[in-house]
Write an enzyme that holds these catalytic residues in place. Structure first.
Site, PDB file in Angstrom:
ATOM      1  N   GLU A   1      -3.361   8.518   6.931  1.00  0.00           N
ATOM      2  CA  GLU A   1      -4.025   9.435   6.001  1.00  0.00           C
ATOM      3  C   GLU A   1      -5.128  10.190   6.719  1.00  0.00           C
ATOM      4  OE1 GLU A   1      -4.356   6.253   2.371  1.00  0.00           O
ATOM      5  OE2 GLU A   1      -6.226   6.764   3.381  1.00  0.00           O
TER       6      GLU A   1
ATOM      7  N   HIS B   1     -16.152  -5.247   5.459  1.00  0.00           N
ATOM      8  CA  HIS B   1     -15.270  -5.350   4.298  1.00  0.00           C
ATOM      9  C   HIS B   1     -15.620  -6.517   3.380  1.00  0.00           C
ATOM     10  CE1 HIS B   1     -13.060  -2.146   6.153  1.00  0.00           C
ATOM     11  NE2 HIS B   1     -13.038  -2.841   7.265  1.00  0.00           N
TER      12      HIS B   1
ATOM     13  N   ARG C   1      -6.269  -8.367 -10.763  1.00  0.00           N
ATOM     14  CA  ARG C   1      -6.878  -9.642 -11.161  1.00  0.00           C
ATOM     15  C   ARG C   1      -8.309  -9.369 -11.640  1.00  0.00           C
ATOM     16  NH1 ARG C   1     -10.210  -9.181  -6.804  1.00  0.00           N
ATOM     17  NH2 ARG C   1      -9.225  -8.617  -4.875  1.00  0.00           N
TER      18      ARG C   1
ATOM     19  N   LYS D   1       0.817  -1.222   0.000  1.00  0.00           N
ATOM     20  CA  LYS D   1       0.000   0.000   0.000  1.00  0.00           C
ATOM     21  C   LYS D   1       0.852   1.275   0.000  1.00  0.00           C
ATOM     22  CE  LYS D   1      -3.787  -2.437   0.210  1.00  0.00           C
ATOM     23  NZ  LYS D   1      -3.081  -3.717   0.098  1.00  0.00           N
TER      24      LYS D   1
HETATM   25  C1  MV4 Z   1     -10.340   4.711   4.296  1.00  0.00           C
HETATM   26  C2  MV4 Z   1     -11.599   5.124   4.761  1.00  0.00           C
HETATM   27  C3  MV4 Z   1     -11.754   6.458   5.098  1.00  0.00           C
HETATM   28  N1  MV4 Z   1     -10.702   7.313   5.013  1.00  0.00           N
HETATM   29  N2  MV4 Z   1      -9.335   5.611   4.205  1.00  0.00           N
HETATM   30  C4  MV4 Z   1     -11.170   0.044   4.403  1.00  0.00           C
HETATM   31  C5  MV4 Z   1     -10.400  -1.099   3.813  1.00  0.00           C
HETATM   32  C6  MV4 Z   1      -9.238  -0.496   3.116  1.00  0.00           C
HETATM   33  N3  MV4 Z   1      -8.992  -1.156   1.882  1.00  0.00           N
HETATM   34  C7  MV4 Z   1      -9.578   0.938   2.957  1.00  0.00           C
HETATM   35  N4  MV4 Z   1     -10.680   1.226   3.807  1.00  0.00           N
HETATM   36  C8  MV4 Z   1     -11.040   2.501   4.096  1.00  0.00           C
HETATM   37  N5  MV4 Z   1     -10.079   3.450   3.964  1.00  0.00           N
HETATM   38  C9  MV4 Z   1      -9.529   6.877   4.554  1.00  0.00           C
HETATM   39  N6  MV4 Z   1      -8.502   7.743   4.475  1.00  0.00           N
HETATM   40  C10 MV4 Z   1     -12.612   4.179   4.847  1.00  0.00           C
HETATM   41  C11 MV4 Z   1     -12.330   2.860   4.520  1.00  0.00           C
HETATM   42  C12 MV4 Z   1     -13.446   1.958   4.637  1.00  0.00           C
HETATM   43  C13 MV4 Z   1     -13.997   1.324   3.514  1.00  0.00           C
HETATM   44  C14 MV4 Z   1     -13.497   1.499   2.231  1.00  0.00           C
HETATM   45  C15 MV4 Z   1     -14.052   0.866   1.154  1.00  0.00           C
HETATM   46  C16 MV4 Z   1     -15.134   0.020   1.329  1.00  0.00           C
HETATM   47  C17 MV4 Z   1     -15.643  -0.166   2.568  1.00  0.00           C
HETATM   48  C18 MV4 Z   1     -15.088   0.454   3.676  1.00  0.00           C
HETATM   49  C19 MV4 Z   1     -15.629   0.249   4.939  1.00  0.00           C
HETATM   50  C20 MV4 Z   1     -15.080   0.861   6.023  1.00  0.00           C
HETATM   51  C21 MV4 Z   1     -13.982   1.705   5.881  1.00  0.00           C
END
Ligand code: MV4
Length: 515
Positions: free
Chosen positions: A200, A235, A293, A116
Site C-alpha cells: 500500500e 505496536h 472481539r 488482511k
Molecule cells: C500502515 C502505516 C502507514 N501506512 N499502513 C502497523 C501495524 C499494522 N496493523 C498496520 N500498521 C501500520 N500500517 C500504511 N499504509 C503505519 C502503520 C503503523 C501503525 C499503525 C497503527 C498504530 C501504530 C502504528 C505504528 C507504526 C506503524
C-alpha cells in the site's frame, strides 16, 4: 437470557465478564490453568473448573477441554474475552456445533477479517475507503517492483496474515524493495505459516483511531464512537482515550467514521461487539483492520457513553434486540486508560518478573481499575504481562489527565517494575497534552529514565537520599534551619509522590539505601 455462561479466559477480562454477568443474574463458570488455581477469576466466578496444564497451550488454548467444561457445568454460552481463542473461527464454529452459544461474531465474519488481503478486498467492494494499493498478493520481487512504481514510493509492504507489527516494512525507494520483500515475507512465513505479502501507499504520520460497533442478530447496528490509540510503543498500546482529540475538533468526522465502520461490519454479516481500526492522516481516514472481539481498551468507551459493552454482548448473543438507535448514543466527558504492564522501562521494556509483595491500588472519584492482580501473585513469563488497566474519567481531557496523574501517584506495586512512571512521563509531555500527536509520539520520548521507586522501602530510601542531599546543600549555604525545612519538604513530597517520572530508582546497592 442465559442462566449460566462459561468464560474461556483469565485475568482482568475474565473478571470484567463475571462482573456484568453477576449484575444480570447470570451464573459464571471460570476455567483455570494449574498456574491460576488462586487467581481472582477462579475465586470470583460461581464455579471454577480446572483445565489441567500450566501453560496456555495446555489450558486456555485447548478447545476440547473448554467445550467439555462448558457441557459438564451446564453453561449455555461461552464468552472468549480477548486473546487466546477469541478470534479463532474454528473455535467459534465448534462451540456452536456443541449446542452452545458463541458470545461473539459468526465464524465467517471472524475469518473474513482475519486475512488482511481478504478483508481489504471485501472492504473495497463494500465502498469502505482502504489505503490505496493492492487487494491481491504480490507474487515475487519483480511483481512488487512493478506495482510499487504504480503506487509510488514510499510504500508499505504487509503480510496478509500479519498482526502486531510482524511482517511489515516501510520501503522508501526502489533499491530497498527486494531486501525488504524477502525479509518481511520470510518473517511472515516463520510467524504465521503464510508468507503472502501485499503493498500500500505509506502514510507518514498517521493516527490510529478505532470505532466501537455493536450489532444485534436482527440486522441492527450502532457505533459507540471512537478511541484514540496512537500512543503505542512497538505496536503495544500504552495509553488509549475516548474521544479522540482530533475527532472532537470536527464531529463530522465521528459521523463519517462511525457510518463507515457500521458499513464495514455489515459487509461481513457482523454480530456482537467489534472494533474497526482506521488510519487517519491529513483529514482522510482508511480502513486498516477489524478486531472481531471485545478489546482491552473498551472501558474508555463505556465510561464516556455509559453503555456496559459486556452486558450488550450478552444481550445480543441471547438474541435480544439492541433496543436503541444511533441518535440515542451520547458522549459525556473524557476517559483515558493506561495499561500497567510488568516491564522495565530502564531495560528496553523487557518483562519484569517476581512476586507482588506489596499492593496499593488507586481509587476515588472517576477512577476505575480493571485488574486480575492480587497480593502475593506471581508474575512470570508465560502469561500476558498486563497487571492492570487504570481508567480515569473527567469532564474534560485536562481533568482526565490530572486525575490519571493523581491515580498513578497513589499506585504502589511492590515486587516487580511497571510501566507506570513511563506513562506518567507521557501524560506530562506537551505534545500529548496538546492532543497533537501521531503514532510516532513515543519515538520522540526517552522513556528509559522514567523509572519509579519499586515499593515503600525503595521510596523511603529515595526520600532519605533526597533528604541528605538537601541537608548537605543547605548546610553548605550556612543555615541549619533552612536545611531542616528543605529536607522535611522533600520527605513530605516523596511520601505522596513517591512514584514520579523523575524518581530515581533506588536499589540495595545504592548509597541511598545504605543511608
Ligand atoms: C500502515 C502505516 C502507514 N501506512 N499502513 C502497523 C501495524 C499494522 N496493523 C498496520 N500498521 C501500520 N500500517 C500504511 N499504509 C503505519 C502503520 C503503523 C501503525 C499503525 C497503527 C498504530 C501504530 C502504528 C505504528 C507504526 C506503524
Amino acid at each position: 437470557m442465559f442462566k449460566r455462561i462459561l468464560i474461556a479466559n483469565r485475568g482482568e477480562i475474565a473478571l470484567r465478564v463475571i462482573r456484568s454477568a453477576r449484575e444480570m443474574g447470570i451464573e459464571t463458570v471460570a476455567v483455570y490453568s494449574d498456574f491460576d488455581r488462586a487467581a481472582l477469576h477462579t475465586r470470583m466466578a460461581h464455579r471454577a473448573i480446572g483445565l489441567g496444564g500450566a501453560l496456555p497451550r495446555d489450558s486456555y488454548l485447548r478447545m476440547d477441554k473448554i467445550i467439555a467444561a462448558a457441557k459438564k457445568s451446564g453453561a449455555e454460552a461461552i464468552h472468549p474475552g480477548y486473546g487466546f481463542l477469541s478470534e479463532n473461527e474454528d473455535f467459534a464454529a465448534e462451540v456452536t456445533k456443541a449446542g452452545l452459544v458463541w458470545i461473539g461474531p459468526p465464524p465467517a465474519a471472524i475469518e473474513a477479517m482475519g486475512d488482511k488481503i481478504e478483508s481489504r478486498r471485501r472492504m473495497k467492494a463494500a465502498g469502505v475507503p482502504v489505503v490505496p494499493g493492492l487487494v491481491e498478493p504480490v507474487a515475487d520481487v519483480d511483481a512488487a517492483l512493478a506495482e510499487a512504481e504504480k503506487i509510488g514510493y514510499p510504500i508499505m509492504l504487509k503480510a496478509s496474515a500479519g498482526g502486531g507489527g510482524k511482517g511489515i516494512r516501510v520501503v522508501r525507494s526502489k533499491s530497498e524493495l527486494a531486501g525488504a520483500f524477502r525479509t518481511a515475507s520470510g518473517e511472515a512465513l516463520a510467524s504465521f505459516g503464510d508468507g503472502r505479502m501485499y503493498m500500500e501507499r505509506y502514510l507518514d504520520q498517521p493516527r490510529h483511531i478505532e470505532i466501537q460497533v455493536l450489532f444485534d442478530k436482527h440486522g441492527h447496528g450502532v457505533h459507540l464512537g471512537e478511541r484514540e490509540c496512537s500512543v503505542q510503543r512497538r505496536h503495544q498500546k500504552l495509553i488509549e482515550e475516548c474521544p479522540s482529540p482530533v475527532v472532537v475538533k470536527n464531529l463530522k468526522l465521528r459521523e463519517q467514521m462511525g457510518r463507515t465502520a457500521i458499513q464495514a461490519a455489515a459487509a461481513v454479516g457482523y454480530e456482537n461487539a467489534g472494533t474497526v481500526e482506521f488510519l487517519y492522516s491529513k483529514g482522510e481516514f482508511f480502513f486498516l483492520e477489524m478486531n472481531t472481539r471485545l478489546q482491552v481498551e473498551h472501558p474508555v468507551t463505556e465510561m464516556v457513553t455509559g453503555i456496559d459493552l459486556v452486558r450488550e454482548q450478552l444481550r445480543v448473543a441471547a438474541g435480544e434486540k439492541l433496543g436503541y438507535g444511533q441518535d440515542e448514543i451520547r458522549w459525556n466527558g473524557w476517559a483515558i486508560e493506561i495499561r500497567l504492564n510488568a516491564e522495565d522501562p530502564a531495560n528496553n521494556f523487557l518483562p519484569s518478573t517476581g512476586v507482588i509483595h506489596n499492593l496499593r491500588m488507586p481509587g476515588g472519584p472517576g477512577v476505575r481499575i480493571d485488574s486480575g492482580m492480587y497480593r502475593n501473585m506471581q508474575v512470570g513469563l508465560d502469561y500476558d504481562p498486563m497487571l492492570a488497566k487504570i481508567i480515569c474519567w473527567g469532564a474534560t481531557r485536562d481533568e482526565a489527565i490530572e486525575r490519571m496523574k493523581r491515580a498513578i501517584a497513589e499506585l504502589n506495586v511492590g515486587g516487580v517494575r511497571t510501566g507506570a512512571p513511563a506513562a506518567l512521563r507521557v501524560l506530562e509531555d506537551e505534545r500529548f497534552v496538546s492532543g497533537e500527536f501521531d503514532t510516532h509520539l513515543l519515538n520522540h520520548l526517552d522513556l528509559s529514565k522514567a523509572v519509579g521507586a519499586e515499593d515503600h522501602v525503595a521510596a523511603i530510601s529515595a526520600a532519605v537520599h533526597r533528604y541528605n542531599l538537601a541537608r548537605r546543600e543547605a548546610l553548605a549555604g550556612g543555615s541549619a534551619e533552612r536545611a531542616g525545612w528543605k529536607a522535611r519538604s522533600f520527605l513530605a513530597n516523596t511520601r505522596y509522590r513517591h512514584v514520579t517520572s523523575e524518581t530515581p530508582q533506588v536499589g540495595p546497592e545504592s548509597g541511598a539505601a545504605r543511608a
